[in-house]
Design a protein around this motif. Structure first.
Motif, mmCIF file in Angstrom:
data_model
loop_
_atom_site.group_PDB
_atom_site.id
_atom_site.type_symbol
_atom_site.label_atom_id
_atom_site.label_comp_id
_atom_site.label_asym_id
_atom_site.label_seq_id
_atom_site.Cartn_x
_atom_site.Cartn_y
_atom_site.Cartn_z
ATOM 1 N N SER A 82 -12.438 21.690 38.435
ATOM 2 C CA SER A 82 -13.748 21.831 39.066
ATOM 3 C C SER A 82 -14.868 21.576 38.070
ATOM 4 O O SER A 82 -16.030 21.499 38.448
ATOM 5 C CB SER A 82 -13.882 23.228 39.646
ATOM 6 O OG SER A 82 -13.751 24.174 38.600
ATOM 7 N N LEU A 83 -14.559 21.458 36.774
ATOM 8 C CA LEU A 83 -15.609 21.302 35.780
ATOM 9 C C LEU A 83 -15.815 19.848 35.389
ATOM 10 O O LEU A 83 -16.613 19.551 34.518
ATOM 11 C CB LEU A 83 -15.261 22.085 34.510
ATOM 12 C CG LEU A 83 -14.918 23.550 34.730
ATOM 13 C CD1 LEU A 83 -14.503 24.188 33.422
ATOM 14 C CD2 LEU A 83 -16.107 24.285 35.322
ATOM 15 N N ALA A 84 -15.056 18.949 36.013
ATOM 16 C CA ALA A 84 -15.086 17.556 35.582
ATOM 17 C C ALA A 84 -16.487 16.954 35.710
ATOM 18 O O ALA A 84 -16.831 16.029 34.993
ATOM 19 C CB ALA A 84 -14.085 16.733 36.375
ATOM 20 N N TRP A 85 -17.319 17.515 36.582
ATOM 21 C CA TRP A 85 -18.675 16.987 36.754
ATOM 22 C C TRP A 85 -19.604 17.482 35.660
ATOM 23 O O TRP A 85 -20.711 16.998 35.501
ATOM 24 C CB TRP A 85 -19.252 17.428 38.098
ATOM 25 C CG TRP A 85 -19.275 18.923 38.250
ATOM 26 C CD1 TRP A 85 -18.309 19.689 38.804
ATOM 27 C CD2 TRP A 85 -20.292 19.816 37.801
ATOM 28 N NE1 TRP A 85 -18.659 21.010 38.730
ATOM 29 C CE2 TRP A 85 -19.862 21.117 38.124
ATOM 30 C CE3 TRP A 85 -21.527 19.651 37.154
ATOM 31 C CZ2 TRP A 85 -20.615 22.252 37.819
ATOM 32 C CZ3 TRP A 85 -22.272 20.784 36.860
ATOM 33 C CH2 TRP A 85 -21.815 22.081 37.193
ATOM 34 N N LEU A 86 -19.118 18.459 34.897
ATOM 35 C CA LEU A 86 -19.971 19.149 33.939
ATOM 36 C C LEU A 86 -20.519 18.160 32.903
ATOM 37 O O LEU A 86 -19.791 17.360 32.358
ATOM 38 C CB LEU A 86 -19.133 20.225 33.262
ATOM 39 C CG LEU A 86 -19.821 21.157 32.298
ATOM 40 C CD1 LEU A 86 -19.378 22.566 32.582
ATOM 41 C CD2 LEU A 86 -19.457 20.776 30.896
ATOM 42 N N GLU A 87 -21.795 18.225 32.698
ATOM 43 C CA GLU A 87 -22.427 17.221 31.853
ATOM 44 C C GLU A 87 -23.704 17.807 31.271
ATOM 45 O O GLU A 87 -24.711 17.929 31.960
ATOM 46 C CB GLU A 87 -22.742 15.987 32.707
ATOM 47 C CG GLU A 87 -23.582 14.940 32.036
ATOM 48 C CD GLU A 87 -22.886 14.317 30.856
ATOM 49 O OE1 GLU A 87 -22.906 14.930 29.767
ATOM 50 O OE2 GLU A 87 -22.339 13.206 31.016
ATOM 51 N N CYS A 88 -23.637 18.231 30.001
ATOM 52 C CA CYS A 88 -24.836 18.766 29.364
ATOM 53 C C CYS A 88 -25.455 17.754 28.417
ATOM 54 O O CYS A 88 -26.391 18.066 27.689
ATOM 55 C CB CYS A 88 -24.533 20.064 28.632
ATOM 56 S SG CYS A 88 -24.125 21.411 29.742
ATOM 57 N N GLY A 89 -24.896 16.549 28.363
ATOM 58 C CA GLY A 89 -25.506 15.507 27.554
ATOM 59 C C GLY A 89 -25.043 15.504 26.112
ATOM 60 O O GLY A 89 -24.241 16.324 25.684
ATOM 61 N N SER A 90 -25.583 14.543 25.357
ATOM 62 C CA SER A 90 -25.144 14.373 23.970
ATOM 63 C C SER A 90 -25.546 15.545 23.103
ATOM 64 O O SER A 90 -24.972 15.774 22.060
ATOM 65 C CB SER A 90 -25.711 13.074 23.407
ATOM 66 O OG SER A 90 -27.128 13.130 23.451
ATOM 67 N N GLY A 91 -26.545 16.325 23.543
ATOM 68 C CA GLY A 91 -26.944 17.492 22.769
ATOM 69 C C GLY A 91 -25.874 18.565 22.759
ATOM 70 O O GLY A 91 -25.879 19.441 21.904
ATOM 71 N N ALA A 92 -24.939 18.495 23.707
ATOM 72 C CA ALA A 92 -23.916 19.525 23.795
ATOM 73 C C ALA A 92 -22.632 19.140 23.094
ATOM 74 O O ALA A 92 -21.862 20.005 22.700
ATOM 75 C CB ALA A 92 -23.627 19.854 25.256
ATOM 76 N N ASP A 93 -22.355 17.841 22.956
ATOM 77 C CA ASP A 93 -21.068 17.482 22.357
ATOM 78 C C ASP A 93 -21.151 16.345 21.336
ATOM 79 O O ASP A 93 -20.159 16.015 20.715
ATOM 80 C CB ASP A 93 -20.052 17.145 23.451
ATOM 81 C CG ASP A 93 -20.547 16.056 24.378
ATOM 82 O OD1 ASP A 93 -21.402 15.268 23.950
ATOM 83 O OD2 ASP A 93 -20.090 15.984 25.531
ATOM 84 N N GLY A 94 -22.319 15.764 21.167
ATOM 85 C CA GLY A 94 -22.474 14.781 20.099
ATOM 86 C C GLY A 94 -22.212 13.342 20.494
ATOM 87 O O GLY A 94 -22.425 12.440 19.692
#
Lengths: 415, 408
Positions: free
Chosen positions: A155-167
């Motif tokens: 259910s989290l596959a849509w999760l997207e916090c952007g490059s600030g969250a994972d580089g």
């Protein structure tokens, strides 16, 4: 995609609410720059402190939930998830979009466990450690070891916090040269101001944020390395170990008549290790201390006969030659008085060059500096001191004496 | 016997080596190189911390070429203390003439040339006695009985403790004499470099017109901080993690002052200044100083109140809020009708040029400063949007509170 425009007023009202309920994050929240983007699913940040917002998402989400998203996104940036994500990806060889998603999820777990409540609503679908069957209060790096992508994370596959969250750069990112980004130095300055605000009034912030503020510019160091360096430097100081001395001419002096060359002499140092075996030190800590004793023995060139171990409680019972670390009988359990340990260590002949003390610090210390170098390995019982803040000196009971070099053992998470 | 063929082959090999050595430089923004050249220009000894093999030596070669200084490399760890303190030479009559300390050849060469870049490599693996001898070299520029000329610049390099297998660490006095710069490799720079193009190290261009202002600025920045925070003047590193690194002392603050003046006169980037300041007095004090400089850069509230129409507010939200808070605080200090009106004009301006939520808190505070006989200015109409924004946030807070009560 609908053609609606971004409701900036709604977004700003949400930010105002967020700043009111989390005043210590206000500086960081206001430093963020809003960029309208139809390509992000919800809201996302980049490492230059821009927040990309989808007009449809903003329209469909009430202000109080948007406030939670604001705080969540700014937390990614304050906690340097892009830098840490990049590092951890490099160190552990995590490549590909799926691994970055895992980093994003782990980072969300680190943030979300104490973010909501107290005036801030948890946005729908925000990941909590419990959702993955994990404990609260850990770091992104630790969470990353504990779960895989699978049915639970479906259910989290849509999760997207952007490059600030994972580089990982995203197609919509404006990049370092785009408008209104923050430079590395400006980002540090904002993080510093937020950390100072939290340290200045620690009562207002939850524990996770206080820990962050204490460590953001002084991350905990690997204590083994520090203890090794301290012991090494103690045994190699003047008067012990190998160093240059004019006490005996160098052998190469024969080749240059008329010139006095100093010689390099090696005298293996003698080390006495005093181990606090009082009831307040746990078995695990003693176990790791013993491992260190063995390591110090190896560091001295394998001459175990030069390392002596003294278990010490109120009556230091015996002096052991370190033959096999595992076989040292560590008896004790009463109250500790390390002064007897020091006395025993210094009383034996030949006298040690260095005394290493492994203790939890709940003890009395010798009043005067002993006639040799001293390294204290301290199992801390209190949170570490803030190194740069002299406004509020941290409270500590009977600190280790200043003439000894003190290394905190087993503090902080491993990074 | 060397045959003709093998000689010819060696000649070809030489040609190949020459081709490989043929590299060019290109101008390229590089913060760590800027920081290095700035510190070297300011004649402060620099210590580069970096893992072995990441191009510290290559950078030094570039720097020497850019400064047109002959480079002398001395590997500190393979030398003995006497190589830096001088070798005692017993003469005919020591009681009469004393025992002179003879300097090593490289020092003699540097003195003869009158200028140069001295690179002390592998400083952290030098034994303590060698470090003690280096202390004098770095501080007093003395090698034995020789004194290195003022045109000699000193740069040292050390491996961080994590990678120094058998390293001694730097003593606190020696550490305090250096500007510590962390040298990391930039992937792109390395790839471009192996392709034959390295970044150019350029000397900072100091603007003669700016010199007095730069000195004044640097003094205000450092003295302003230290007057407010006396505890920062001198603090020996206490924790094991900070040992051998930068720490604040009157000496390192003086170095900081010099670096700020140089960075200001050269209009260096804030990133380079940040590297330098944090590398001289440490992260905590350095960041406080930089925060103070940020505040100095903000417009003066009094100037803004004097002429609100011409006000230029910072773009960045957090800085803008700091300025508006400062303006309101200034009105609170000296509440006068004209100042109050000017502050409203500034808030309207802020609203028209940036995010409205920043204006809410200053506007609320300013409203509370009203005296009975002061009429509400017309411009306040334009702040209606702010009021509705604030109400909207209030309603959100109320909904959260209600939901919380229901949930419980």
């Amino acid at each position: 995609m609908t053609g609606e425009t971004l409701d900036l007023d709604k977004l700003y009202a949400a930010r105002l609410h967020a700043a009111r309920v989390r005043p210590y994050l206000a500086t960081a929240l206001f430093a963020l720059r809003v960029v309208e983007s139809r390509r992000v699913p919800t809201m996302a940040v980049d490492q230059h402190w821009r927040v990309y917002a989808s007009p449809a998402f903003v329209a469909a989400t009430p202000e109080e939930e948007l406030a939670g998203v604001w705080v969540h996104e700014v937390s990614h940036l304050l906690r340097d998830h892009h830098g840490r994500g990049d590092r951890v990806a490099r160190e552990r060889g995590l490549t590909g979009r799926a691994e970055r998603l895992r980093i994003n999820i782990a980072a969300d777990c680190e943030i979300n466990d104490d973010l909501f409540g107290d005036g801030l609503v948890r946005p729908e679908g925000a990941v909590q450690p419990a959702l993955l069957g994990l404990r609260d209060g850990e770091l992104m790096e630790d969470y990353l070891r504990q779960f895989r992508l699978g049915p639970r994370t479906q259910s989290l596959a849509w999760l997207e916090c952007g490059s600030g969250a994972d580089g990982l750069e995203r197609p919509w990112d404006l990049g370092p040269d785009g408008a209104h980004g923050l430079s590395a130095e400006e980002r540090d300055a904002v993080r510093f101001r937020v950390a100072r605000g939290i340290s200045g009034r620690p009562g207002n912030a939850p524990r996770g944020w206080r820990r962050w503020a204490d460590e953001v510019f002084h991350p905990p160091q690997p204590w083994r390395r520090l203890l090794g360096a301290a012991v090494r430097s103690a045994v190699s100081g003047a008067g012990a170990g190998d160093d240059h001395t004019y006490g005996r001419p160098a052998r190469r002096a024969a080749g240059v008549p008329g010139v006095l060359l100093p010689g390099l002499r090696r005298r293996p140092p003698r080390v006495s290790v005093v181990i606090d075996t009082s009831g307040s030190v746990s078995d695990t800590e003693l176990g790791s201390a013993l491992l260190e004793v063995a390591a110090i023995g190896r560091a001295l060139g394998g001459r175990r006969d030069l390392v002596r171990v003294l278990p010490c409680d109120a009556a230091a019972p015996a002096v052991h030659q370190l033959c096999r670390a595992e076989s040292i009988p560590l008896v004790g359990g009463g109250g500790t008085d390390l002064r007897t340990g020091f006395a025993r260590a210094l009383g034996t002949a030949p006298r040690p060059d260095v005394v290493v003390v492994l203790t939890d610090g709940q003890t009395s210390w010798p009043e005067r500096r002993p006639p040799c170098r001293t390294v204290i390995g301290l199992f801390p019982r209190q949170p570490p001191a803030r190194a740069w803040d002299d406004d509020e000196p941290p409270y500590r009971q009977d600190p280790p004496p200043p003439w000894a070099r003190t290394v905190s053992i087993g503090t902080g998470p491993s990074r | 016997m060397p045959t003709h063929a093998s000689v010819a082959q060696l000649h070809v090999a030489d040609q190949l080596l020459t081709l490989l050595r043929d590299t060019a430089t290109e101008p390229r923004p590089d913060v760590q190189l800027d920081a290095l050249t700035l510190a070297v220009a300011a004649d402060l000894p620099v210590l580069l911390w970096g893992e072995p093999g990441i191009g510290k030596t290559a950078a030094l070669t570039q720097l020497a070429a850019a400064l047109d200084l002959p480079l002398t490399t001395v590997i500190a760890s393979v030398h003995e203390p006497s190589d830096f303190a001088g070798l005692p030479i017993v003469g005919d009559d020591p009681a009469e003439q004393g025992v002179p300390m003879a300097p090593p050849d490289w020092a003699v060469r540097m003195v003869r040339e009158g200028r140069g870049l001295l690179f002390l490599d592998e400083l952290s693996t030098a034994p303590p006695a060698v470090q003690a001898a280096l202390l004098r070299l770095v501080l007093e520029r003395r090698v034995g009985s020789l004194r290195l000329p003022p045109e000699v610049r000193i740069v040292a390099a050390a491996n961080p403790r994590s990678s120094a297998a058998d390293g001694w660490e730097l003593s606190a006095p020696l550490a305090n004499r250096f500007v510590h710069l962390t040298w990391t490799h930039d992937h792109e720079v390395v790839v471009r470099g192996l392709g034959g193009t390295w970044p150019t190290a350029t000397l900072p261009r100091l603007d003669p017109e700016r010199l007095p202002a730069a000195v004044d600025f640097a003094r205000r920045a450092v003295c302003g901080l230290l007057a407010a925070r006396p505890g920062l003047v001198h603090r020996l590193p206490t924790t094991e993690a900070q040992r051998g690194g930068p720490w604040p002392s009157p000496r390192s603050w003086e170095m900081t002052l010099r670096l700020i003046a140089f960075a200001t006169a050269a209009e260096a980037s804030r990133e380079a200044l940040s590297e330098l300041v944090r590398g001289t007095v440490g992260d905590g004090p350095g960041l406080e100083l930089l925060a103070g400089i940020d505040r100095m850069d903000l417009p003066d509230p009094e100037a803004l109140l004097a002429d609100p129409a011409a006000a230029a507010l910072p773009e960045r939200g957090d800085l803008r809020q700091a300025v508006l808070d400062g303006v309101v605080a200034a009105v609170r200090r000296r509440p006068e009708r004209e100042r109050w009106d000017a502050a409203w004009a500034l808030l309207v301006r802020a609203l028209e040029t940036g995010a409205p939520d920043l204006v809410v808190v200053p506007a609320t505070t300013l409203a509370t400063l009203r005296r009975e006989d002061w009429d509400v200015p017309e411009s306040i109409e334009r702040l209606a949007g702010v009021v509705s924004l604030s109400r909207r946030a209030d309603r959100a807070a109320a909904r959260v509170a209600t939901a919380g009560r229901v949930g419980r």
